[in-house]
Every structure is written in structure tokens, then in C-alpha cells.
Write a protein that holds these residues in place. Structure first.
Motif, mmCIF file in Angstrom:
data_model
loop_
_atom_site.group_PDB
_atom_site.id
_atom_site.type_symbol
_atom_site.label_atom_id
_atom_site.label_comp_id
_atom_site.label_asym_id
_atom_site.label_seq_id
_atom_site.Cartn_x
_atom_site.Cartn_y
_atom_site.Cartn_z
ATOM 1 N N GLY A 116 0.574 -1.012 0.076
ATOM 2 C CA GLY A 116 -0.188 0.059 -0.190
ATOM 3 C C GLY A 116 0.649 0.794 -0.123
ATOM 4 N N GLN A 168 4.135 1.487 1.240
ATOM 5 C CA GLN A 168 5.238 1.594 0.099
ATOM 6 C C GLN A 168 5.984 2.239 -1.061
ATOM 7 O OE1 GLN A 168 7.461 -1.160 0.463
ATOM 8 N NE2 GLN A 168 6.463 -1.935 2.330
ATOM 9 N N ASP A 169 5.069 3.663 -0.985
ATOM 10 C CA ASP A 169 5.398 4.997 -1.414
ATOM 11 C C ASP A 169 6.937 4.965 -1.213
ATOM 12 O OD1 ASP A 169 3.548 4.453 -2.664
ATOM 13 O OD2 ASP A 169 2.942 6.494 -1.538
ATOM 14 N N GLY A 225 1.555 4.912 -4.914
ATOM 15 C CA GLY A 225 0.715 3.689 -5.221
ATOM 16 C C GLY A 225 -0.616 4.040 -5.030
ATOM 17 N N SER A 264 -5.497 2.686 -3.279
ATOM 18 C CA SER A 264 -3.872 1.564 -2.842
ATOM 19 C C SER A 264 -4.149 2.661 -0.531
ATOM 20 C CB SER A 264 -2.356 2.238 -2.704
ATOM 21 O OG SER A 264 -1.699 2.208 -2.030
ATOM 22 N N PHE A 308 -2.580 -2.701 -1.032
ATOM 23 C CA PHE A 308 -3.169 -2.235 -2.513
ATOM 24 C C PHE A 308 -4.354 -2.966 -2.732
ATOM 25 C CE2 PHE A 308 -3.351 -1.914 -7.013
ATOM 26 C CZ PHE A 308 -2.837 -0.628 -7.198
ATOM 27 N N TYR A 322 6.851 0.468 -8.068
ATOM 28 C CA TYR A 322 5.932 0.204 -7.550
ATOM 29 C C TYR A 322 5.460 -0.850 -7.582
ATOM 30 C CZ TYR A 322 2.103 0.154 -4.376
ATOM 31 O OH TYR A 322 1.118 -0.116 -2.785
ATOM 32 N N ASN A 337 5.506 -4.500 -6.017
ATOM 33 C CA ASN A 337 4.622 -4.900 -4.929
ATOM 34 C C ASN A 337 3.465 -6.036 -4.966
ATOM 35 O OD1 ASN A 337 4.130 -2.586 -2.785
ATOM 36 N ND2 ASN A 337 5.396 -1.604 -4.689
#
Length: 264
Positions: free
Chosen positions: A64, A67-68, A76, A110, A115, A205, A209
């Protein structure tokens, strides 16, 4: 951050509850939730119900907004807005025409730790629906013209939120409560960060992910277990085996309690 059994159970229970709400499932169906494992090893929680000829699926991947990339909140969220804007050999217009022609509902989002995605279709359109989802997850196009169009929409929404008291207070709370922790970032990004997001950020991304090891699935509808297992393998089977998630440190409570004034 690893996913505990409690968190997994909460996700599965919440997803099943959401799915049950989408269709007219008899009350006794709650006792018929099945743990399904496809021939390829894809796990899902499944309720078979033929009350109406519909199939609905909720699924999520770990990660989600947390993790940006550092300094680029909103990646995301932008990915979620773009996955259905063309994939494989289908441009955005053609992809959406196929969704609309078959009355297929497909969406992505997200949030802080996940996600998520949703898919809903008539039983007769299940093969095309699952194939369109497969394409979105495995071969998104991220065409520059589509990226700029969606980016402009996100920026417009952020500008509108910049004068909304609820949005301002929510952002201030994240800032005070979490500080520099990834949870302090807003999932939609900021007016400063969204313009700096590049197509390479979006692709990276997805690569890091969207993977099978954090995949959680709940399905309800008019489909048998054998057919569903084959659909899940076809849709998710080609995803990477493991995600490359950045570990998220535990949250430390902000002390002492604070009061903030946000001028409008």
C-alpha cells in the motif's frame, strides 16, 4: 512489517463480509465459507452461491501507501488509478469499452498497508473479466498521455482538498501522530509530490508490490470451486512469487499529547 495471523484473519473476514454484502446470500451461507487452494497454489476464501448469476471478488496485496518511495507519496494511489487505463495490446479506450460492453466492474485502491482490488461480473462474462484483470496486473501500459490525464485529476482533487477543513485536519493529524514514519504520508500524495512522480516510479511500484506471497482473496458467487481455481491460476499465476517490500518500523506513540491550529 510481517503480516500476523490476526491481521490475515481480519483481512479475510472483512473481505468475506464485503463480498457477502454484495449479493443476496442466504443467512446459512455464512457457514459454507470454504478455503480454496487452486491447482497452482493460489489460496482464496470462497462462498459458492447461485442465488443470482453474479461473481464478486475482493483481493489485496501487502504494501500500500507505506511502500511509496521516500519523498514521493501518492505513487501507489496513481498506480491504482492507472491500472485500468490500458494494458497489453489494449489502449485505455479499448480496455474500458471491453469492461463496459460486458458490464464488468473493476477497481483498485491503495490504502496504508494494502493495495486492494475489486472485480464484479455476470457469471457468463467471468472469463473475459478475469482476463482483463490479469492484463491489468501483469502488463499495465502507463502511456504518457494517460498518466498526465490521471495526474491532472489527482492534482485537481488535491487542490480542492487544500481548502477542505476535514482534509486539512486529517493531514495535520498524520503529521503530528506519525512524523517521519511512512504512516505519516497521505495515500493520495501532495501537491508537491504528485508532479514529480515518473512512469519509472509506477512500474517499479508494481514490480515490488504486486506478488503472490502477500495476496489475499475472497470470492462469492455463482461459480464452482474447480472453475474458480482455474480462473485464479490464470489471473494471478504469472505474478512474481515474492514481493520486495521495504520493512516498516513499529509506530511509536507521539508524546506528549498535542493540540494544533490549522488556519483556513
Amino acid at each position: 512489517m510481517t503480516y500476523s495471523l490476526t491481521r490475515r484473519a481480519a483481512l479475510i473476514g472483512g473481505a468475506c463480509a464485503a463480498m457477502l454484502a454484495l449479493t443476496s446470500v442466504p443467512s446459512q451461507a455464512a457457514a459454507k465459507i470454504q478455503r480454496l487452494v487452486s491447482p497452482g497454489g493460489i489460496e482464496a476464501w470462497f462462498v459458492q452461491d447461485a442465488t443470482v448469476p453474479l461473481i464478486a471478488m475482493e483481493y489485496s496485496f501487502g504494501g500500500g501507501a507505506s511502500q511509496d518511495p521516500p519523498g514521493k507519496p501518492g505513487v501507489g494511489n496513481l498506480v491504482a488509478d492507472l491500472l485500468d487505463e490500458g494494458s497489453g495490446d489494449l489502449d485505455s479506450k479499448t480496455y474500458h469499452e471491453r469492461l463496459e460492453r460486458r458490464a464488468i466492474e473493476l477497481s483498485f485502491a491503495s490504502n496504508r498497508d494494502q493495495f486492494r482490488g475489486s472485480l464484479r461480473m455476470l457469471k457468463d462474462n467471468k472469463d473475459e473479466a478475469y482476463d482483463l484483470l490479469r492484463m491489468a496486473l501483469t502488463s499495465p501500459r502507463f502511456e504518457p498521455k494517460d498518466v498526465e490525464r490521471i495526474r491532472a485529476q489527482v492534482i485537481s482533487n488535491l487542490r480542492r482538498e487544500s481548502t477542505n477543513p476535514s482534509s486539512l485536519s486529517g493531514r495535520k493529524f498524520l503529521e503530528l501522530a506519525f512524523g517521519d514514519h511512512p504512516y505519516g504520508r497521505t495515500a493520495t500524495g501532495t501537491l508537491e509530490s504528485v508532479p514529480t512522480i515518473e512512469i519509472s516510479d509506477l512500474k517499479e511500484y508494481v514490480r515490488r508490490n504486486i506478488a503472490k506471497d502477500t495476496l489475499r482473496i475472497a470470492v462469492v458467487g455463482d461459480v464452482d470451486a474447480d472453475t474458480l481455481g482455474k480462473l485464479l491460476d490464470k489471473t494471478f499465476g504469472d505474478l512474481p512469487a515474492k514481493a520486495e517490500l521495504t520493512p516498516i518500523p513499529d509506530v511509536v506513540a507521539t508524546k506528549p499529547p498535542q493540540r494544533a491550529f490549522v488556519p483556513l
